[in-house]
Scaffold this motif. Structure first.
Motif, PDB file in Angstrom:
ATOM      1  N   LEU A   1      -4.756  13.917  -5.664  1.00 20.64           N
ATOM      2  CA  LEU A   1      -5.704  12.980  -5.058  1.00 20.64           C
ATOM      3  C   LEU A   1      -5.437  12.883  -3.557  1.00 20.64           C
ATOM      4  CD1 LEU A   1      -5.694  10.148  -7.743  1.00 20.64           C
ATOM      5  CD2 LEU A   1      -7.562  11.709  -7.217  1.00 20.64           C
TER       6      LEU A   1
ATOM      7  N   PHE B   1       0.237   7.955  -7.153  1.00 18.60           N
ATOM      8  CA  PHE B   1      -0.597   9.138  -6.989  1.00 18.60           C
ATOM      9  C   PHE B   1       0.057  10.340  -6.316  1.00 18.60           C
ATOM     10  CE2 PHE B   1      -3.824   5.597  -6.931  1.00 18.60           C
ATOM     11  CZ  PHE B   1      -4.243   5.802  -8.238  1.00 18.60           C
ATOM     12  N   ALA B   2       1.320  10.228  -5.899  1.00 20.75           N
ATOM     13  CA  ALA B   2       1.982  11.384  -5.278  1.00 20.75           C
ATOM     14  C   ALA B   2       2.036  12.538  -6.272  1.00 20.75           C
ATOM     15  CB  ALA B   2       3.384  11.016  -4.822  1.00 20.75           C
TER      16      ALA B   2
ATOM     17  N   PHE C   1       0.592   3.572  -3.571  1.00 20.94           N
ATOM     18  CA  PHE C   1      -0.053   4.883  -3.576  1.00 20.94           C
ATOM     19  C   PHE C   1       0.945   6.028  -3.674  1.00 20.94           C
ATOM     20  CE2 PHE C   1      -3.632   2.314  -2.349  1.00 20.94           C
ATOM     21  CZ  PHE C   1      -4.655   2.904  -3.060  1.00 20.94           C
ATOM     22  N   THR C   2       2.123   5.854  -3.097  1.00 20.42           N
ATOM     23  CA  THR C   2       3.138   6.895  -3.200  1.00 20.42           C
ATOM     24  C   THR C   2       3.610   7.043  -4.650  1.00 20.42           C
ATOM     25  OG1 THR C   2       3.850   6.468  -0.944  1.00 20.42           O
ATOM     26  CG2 THR C   2       5.386   7.656  -2.356  1.00 20.42           C
TER      27      THR C   2
ATOM     28  N   MET D   1      -4.764   5.688   0.974  1.00 21.55           N
ATOM     29  CA  MET D   1      -3.886   4.669   1.556  1.00 21.55           C
ATOM     30  C   MET D   1      -4.541   4.027   2.786  1.00 21.55           C
ATOM     31  SD  MET D   1      -0.163   6.532   1.238  1.00 21.55           S
ATOM     32  CE  MET D   1       0.783   5.258   2.036  1.00 21.55           C
TER      33      MET D   1
ATOM     34  N   THR E   1       0.824  -1.213   0.000  1.00 29.30           N
ATOM     35  CA  THR E   1       0.000   0.000   0.000  1.00 29.30           C
ATOM     36  C   THR E   1       0.857   1.262   0.000  1.00 29.30           C
ATOM     37  OG1 THR E   1      -1.775  -1.161   1.153  1.00 29.30           O
ATOM     38  CG2 THR E   1      -1.809   1.246   1.261  1.00 29.30           C
TER      39      THR E   1
ATOM     40  N   THR F   1      -0.450  14.175  -7.541  1.00 29.00           N
ATOM     41  CA  THR F   1      -1.586  14.243  -8.469  1.00 29.00           C
ATOM     42  C   THR F   1      -2.752  15.055  -7.924  1.00 29.00           C
ATOM     43  OG1 THR F   1      -2.626  12.228  -7.614  1.00 29.00           O
ATOM     44  CG2 THR F   1      -1.030  11.965  -9.424  1.00 29.00           C
TER      45      THR F   1
ATOM     46  N   LEU G   1      -4.161  11.292  -1.085  1.00 27.97           N
ATOM     47  CA  LEU G   1      -3.247  10.164  -0.939  1.00 27.97           C
ATOM     48  C   LEU G   1      -3.365   9.455   0.408  1.00 27.97           C
ATOM     49  CD1 LEU G   1      -0.904   8.674  -2.367  1.00 27.97           C
ATOM     50  CD2 LEU G   1       0.637  10.315  -1.332  1.00 27.97           C
TER      51      LEU G   1
END
Length: 179
Positions: free
Chosen positions: A139, A134-135, A130-131, A145, A126, A137, A141
């Protein structure tokens, strides 16, 4: 040998299907906490743990490597390249950690190896996914997560029932064989 070939084929098909579906579904948020991929991806840990229980860590790593390569190629077609790269990185590290922990705990109480391996693999998976995906972006985060990890941990617990049921059909490998 025929049973092993069939079993490995089923494990590979299951792994590739789940990873590709998850990489597609992670693109669709349900809310600030979850994407649809959160509900499919935890199955990868069940597939890995059953493969490890039946065929041992060497074969489980083979499923992870082949599943990784084929799933990433297919994911590049269905998802953003960043998701495919993040998925591949997180998948490989998380699955290899799960396989290692499972093998070390295989002689402990039946539930420890699949639960602890899946839980720790999920935490690492995870954080990496996610890092990388989507870092930067915009979103949410941290909430994504948190929601994703909560689902993975719940599934690690819930999947103990099918693991136990299927474990009775499978011949457990002795500790550290094919390690």
């Amino acid at each position: 040998m025929r049973t092993e070939t069939r079993g490995m084929g089923l494990a590979l098909i299951a792994m590739i299907t789940v990873v590709v579906a998850s990489n597609y579904l992670v693109q669709f948020p349900i809310n600030d906490w979850l994407t649809w991929g959160a509900f499919t991806y935890p199955v990868t840990f069940l597939v890995t743990d059953l493969t490890n229980r039946f065929f041992g860590p060497h074969r489980a790593r083979q499923v992870a490597y082949v599943g990784f390569a084929l799933a990433i190629l297919l994911s590049l077609w269905l998802a953003d390249w960043r998701i495919a790269v993040a998925s591949g990185t997180a998948f490989l590290v998380g699955q290899l950690l799960d396989i290692h922990i499972f093998d070390r705990l295989r002689r402990a109480a039946w539930w420890r190896a699949p639960f602890i391996g899946s839980a720790l693999g999920s935490v690492v998976d995870t954080a990496l996914f996610f890092t990388i995906a989507f870092a930067g972006t915009g979103l949410p985060l941290l909430t994504l997560m948190t929601g994703d990890l909560a689902v993975k941990l719940a599934c690690a617990l819930l999947f103990l029932a099918p693991f136990r049921a299927l474990m009775n059909l499978l011949m457990p490998m002795p500790a550290l064989q094919n390690g």
